[in-house]
Design an enzyme around this catalytic site. Structure first.
Site, PDB file in Angstrom:
ATOM      1  N   HIS A 106       7.683   3.419  -1.923  1.00 22.92           N
ATOM      2  CA  HIS A 106       6.843   3.202  -3.102  1.00 22.92           C
ATOM      3  C   HIS A 106       5.389   3.572  -2.827  1.00 22.92           C
ATOM      4  CE1 HIS A 106       9.888   1.525  -5.622  1.00 22.92           C
ATOM      5  NE2 HIS A 106      10.149   0.519  -4.808  1.00 22.92           N
ATOM      6  N   CYS A 163       6.276   8.434  -5.564  1.00 20.79           N
ATOM      7  CA  CYS A 163       5.882   8.754  -6.946  1.00 20.79           C
ATOM      8  C   CYS A 163       4.420   9.204  -6.994  1.00 20.79           C
ATOM      9  CB  CYS A 163       6.080   7.547  -7.846  1.00 20.79           C
ATOM     10  SG  CYS A 163       7.817   7.108  -8.040  1.00 20.79           S
TER      11      CYS A 163
END
Length: 191
Positions: A106, A163
């Site tokens: 993440h 991301c």
């Protein structure tokens, strides 16, 4: 009317306090995980057995020397696994194979440091029997559905993916890719 304003004010204050405490708790948890050694000195798993590792099992760690971070690496990339550390794509190569090792994390927890890395920085992928040192060669940004990062390679490559953009709220539309080439293998059995 005065009572209603007071209740709204107290509610807003409570929500704000909760959000601050939640953020601090998350930060402290991530910080404590990344600052601890993961496998040294008592490595117990043999790398040759990693193909039988089950989803969620720890298979190694990424060491970021210039950030003094050690991030655990687990088999699989489910949401539950990525809460504990970085995930290894099960269909990608394992460290030591002459191919593409793909790890995902993440952007706001374990891989938040990726935006600070520079070309030629070192990354060490620690396993139970060997350490693999990689040198960063490339950064790229691709669409979220781009699967070329999973492509097999003819040489040992480490691909880190998260991301993008880093400051985006919600499901980010793109992926930030760090590509690194293997420069050194340290066999711990012969040390």
């Amino acid at each position: 009317m005065k009572n209603k304003r007071k209740m709204i004010g107290i509610s807003c204050l409570s929500i704000g306090l909760f959000m601050v405490l939640y953020t601090l708790t998350s930060y402290w948890t991530i910080n404590s995980i990344t600052k601890q050694p993961v496998l040294h000195p008592n490595r117990i798993m043999d790398l040759s057995k990693l193909r039988q590792v089950h989803a969620g099992e720890k298979i190694g760690a990424i060491i970021v020397p210039n950030k003094n971070n050690t991030i655990p690496v687990y088999e699989g990339t489910s949401a539950k696994i990525l809460e504990k550390g970085v995930g290894h794509y099960r269909k990608s190569a394992l460290p030591g194979e002459n191919n593409n090792v793909v790890l995902s994390g993440h952007r706001d927890t374990f891989f938040k440091f990726l935006k600070e890395l520079k070309k030629n920085d070192s990354l060490i992928l620690e396993t139970t029997d060997k350490d693999y040192e990689y040198k960063i060669t490339k950064f790229s940004i691709v669409a979220s559905n781009d699967t070329t990062i999973l492509s097999p390679k003819s040489r040992p490559i480490l691909t880190l993916t998260t991301c993008y953009p880093f400051s985006y709220i919600g499901n980010a539309p793109k992926r930030y890719i760090v590509t690194a080439e293997l420069i050194k293998t340290i066999d711990l059995a012969n040390k």
